[in-house]
Design an enzyme around this catalytic site. Structure first.
Site, short mmCIF file in Angstrom:
data_model
loop_
_atom_site.label_atom_id
_atom_site.label_comp_id
_atom_site.label_asym_id
_atom_site.label_seq_id
_atom_site.Cartn_x
_atom_site.Cartn_y
_atom_site.Cartn_z
CG HIS A 229 -43.42 -4.16 -57.69
ND1 HIS A 229 -44.55 -4.73 -57.84
CD2 HIS A 229 -42.45 -4.17 -59.23
CE1 HIS A 229 -45.02 -4.54 -58.78
NE2 HIS A 229 -44.02 -3.92 -59.90
CG HIS B 181 -48.58 -4.62 -56.68
ND1 HIS B 181 -47.56 -5.29 -56.89
CD2 HIS B 181 -49.29 -5.29 -56.79
CE1 HIS B 181 -48.03 -6.47 -57.47
NE2 HIS B 181 -49.04 -6.08 -57.75
CD GLU C 33 -45.65 -3.98 -53.68
OE1 GLU C 33 -45.36 -3.85 -54.90
OE2 GLU C 33 -46.44 -4.90 -53.80
CD GLU D 177 -39.89 -7.12 -56.08
OE1 GLU D 177 -40.61 -6.39 -55.38
OE2 GLU D 177 -41.12 -7.64 -57.27
#
Length: 615
Positions: free
Chosen positions: A458, A362, A365, A532
């Site tokens: 991420h 992504h 990010e 994350e």
């Protein structure tokens, strides 16, 4: 004069092609003539069907030779970088945007809402003055072709009022800003560009402002966010970079903003509801050049510079090999790094287990790239622990899975207009090359050696802290497999002020079956995770109420290596201590469930928070 060399017998009736002009110097009877013929017409009859053999006619005879091998090296030994390719319609300024690295002396505090923050209404462009517009990127419905450097800007996109109007620009690498409307003397309304070839995903912003006035009360309002909740309502503040501060004071990115509010606005189109982010601030200097960003930028050029430095380093380049995994849709290189100590014995090398890390699937990010940088700094370092990890494992690292999205300033998608992290099951190699080749590389690697762990890095837009998602048997599992939870628990013990084990989640949801984490788990990698990191900061320990900076993010990469050392320590005491702790958690949860019939009977402590944003 056109000379026709005699073709080999079987080829005399074949159609042939002259690909070079022939010059016969006067007075020189020795003529060396080179012809390149269609492979289909010659090689089919002389050799097994191949595209690797070229025939050249020299001194009266045909000489076969191999075509030059493809360059599999992402960066040449001299450290030369490949040129960046953009979708052809993207206008790109020729400035190279660079920022200095800087860490604040103290962690920067979150904003504390007062309850008095204003909620400016959306102003239609006709009600103000459009001072910036960059609509050319969305003129086509799908990606067609790319060109090096994109298109040269065809027009100035600045205001006509030269007295005090801010001048905006975002047509540079990773920039994102589509339109700016001047509402009043010091108030501007901003619209972000959706991911290219989609009408969705407005989260990432990164733009430049010039013609500033110091000490004036400016207000910016971004009006087309689509997520109903945001970390901006938890105290997160935008980032500001001043070139004057960088040059004079060596100060880089800083948090800025007061009267910060994220709210549902009055702009509704085609049934879609939009949300605004508004904040007030003051520029630090007159006539400054400043940048604003959602998170610390990390561009494709930053990655190339980093890899070039490794390739030029006579020490690190011995145990870090940089290769081309594949090319993106726009023909940008997707790099893969192989990191391990050189082994004299082939058998010894094959006994090493593999660890796989990927990031930036992504593109918005950016915090994942800073974690990746921290990991690479550690694993390529000279410490005894780094050498031990290189001696023990083969690391396969894909530091930027979606370079096209990073270059054009997308938040979530590639130039296919799709989320790559929902397409790991796809066989469309041409549409999703980076995830297809990553999956294929891992399959081949599994045939050669055991894979201890896979982790995809991420950023998270709705939760604080750092945490992990894993797989423990899916929603139908009666008893959770605790062994997959040991590594995340070790992470939490190595950085207790940043990593939250209670925020971890280990369910396998049907909507996540196309993610790298779930696909690699189903392929047989037991320890398959998504890591994350919040865009905001920590709620833990003495870091509660503060933002993460780049040093904090890089430290997560260091702690990842520490957790690997703990996990694989021949002395298994830490491993079993964590396992016993997890068993106690399950017992405690079972007791709680029996007292509360409304609780999910097979949920563990770490399954309590099921997040819609899980990767």
């Amino acid at each position: 004069m056109l000379l026709r060399p005699p073709l080999p017998g079987p080829l005399q009736k074949e159609r042939w092609q002259l690909t070079e002009d022939i010059h016969v110097p006067c007075g020189n009877m020795k003529t060396s003539v080179f012809f390149h013929f269609h492979i289909d017409s010659i090689c089919d009859q002389l050799f097994p069907r191949t595209k690797q053999i070229i025939l050249a006619y020299n001194s009266g005879r045909w000489i076969p030779r191999l075509r030059e091998p493809r360059n599999l090296y992402g960066i040449s030994p001299a450290g030369h970088l490949s040129l960046i390719r953009w979708p052809h319609q993207c206008e790109v300024i020729r400035d190279r945007i660079e920022h200095i690295d800087w860490i604040p002396r103290e962690p920067e505090a979150l904003y504390h809402p007062t309850g008095l923050e204003l909620e400016p209404l959306y102003q239609y462009p006709r009600e103000g003055t459009v001072v910036y517009s960059a609509d050319e990127a969305n003129e086509e419905s799908c990606f067609v072709y790319s060109r090096v450097g994109g298109s040269f800007p065809s027009k100035q996109v600045i205001a006509q009022d030269w007295d005090n109007t801010l001048i905006f620009e975002a047509r540079f690498e990773s920039g994102n800003l589509q339109k700016v409307v001047k509402v009043s003397e010091f108030e501007y309304q901003l619209t972000l560009r959706t991911d290219l070839y989609t009408n969705r995903h407005t989260q990432w912003y990164y733009f430049r402002v010039t013609n500033t006035q110091a000490g004036m009360p400016y207000r910016f309002t971004i009006v087309n966010f689509t997520k109903p909740t945001s970390l901006y309502n938890h105290g997160m503040r935008p980032l500001l970079y001043s070139e004057v501060d960088a040059k004079i004071h060596r100060v880089g990115w800083q948090r800025t903003g007061d009267e910060i509010k994220y709210y549902k606005n009055n702009l509704g189109q085609d049934g879609h509801q939009y949300f605004s982010l508004t904040w007030t601030f003051q520029f630090p200097h007159d006539r400054d050049t400043c940048y604003f960003a959602h998170c610390y930028p990390y561009t494709y050029s930053n990655l190339q510079d980093y890899l070039a430095a490794i390739s030029r380093d006579p020490v690190r380049s011995k145990f870090c090999k940089i290769r081309i995994l594949c090319h993106s849709l726009a023909r940008n290189i997707v790099y893969v790094l192989t990191i391990t100590s050189p082994s004299e014995s082939g058998k010894e090398a094959k006994r090493k287990a593999a660890v796989i890390l990927t990031a930036r699937v992504h593109p918005g990010e950016t915090n994942s790239s800073w974690i990746m940088k921290g990991f690479l700094d550690y694993i390529l370092g000279s410490s005894g622990d780094a050498r031990l990890l290189r001696d023990t494992f083969v690391f396969k690292v894909v530091p930027m899975l979606n370079p096209d999205g990073v270059i054009v300033g997308n938040y979530r998608c590639s130039l296919a207009g799709q989320d790559l992290n929902r397409n790991y099951t796809s066989d469309l190699k041409e549409s999703f090359p980076s995830v297809w080749y990553t999956r294929n590389m891992i399959r081949r690697l599994m045939e050669e050696r055991d894979i201890l762990l896979y982790c995809d890095l991420h950023g998270h837009s709705r939760k604080e802290n750092v945490f992990m998602y894993g797989c423990d048997g899916g929603e139908q599992a009666e008893v959770p497999c605790l062994h997959q939870r040991i590594f995340p628990l070790m992470m939490s013990k190595n950085c207790p002020d940043k990593f939250s084990f209670p925020d971890c989640n280990f369910k396998v949801q049907k909507s996540k079956e196309g993610t790298g984490r779930v696909v690699m788990w189903k392929m047989g990698i037991r320890n398959s995770y998504t890591l994350e990191a919040t865009f905001c900061g920590s709620k833990l320990g003495n870091r509660g109420g503060t933002h993460f900076n780049t040093e904090d993010l890089e430290s997560i990469g260091y702690h990842f290596c520490d957790a690997l050392l703990d996990y694989c320590d021949p002395d298994k005491s830490k491993y079993y201590l964590c396992l016993n702790e997890l068993e106690e958690m399950v017992k405690q949860q079972a007791k709680t469930n029996s007292e509360n019939l409304n609780c999910d009977s097979d949920a563990s402590v770490t399954d309590a928070m099921l997040d819609k944003d899980s990767r």
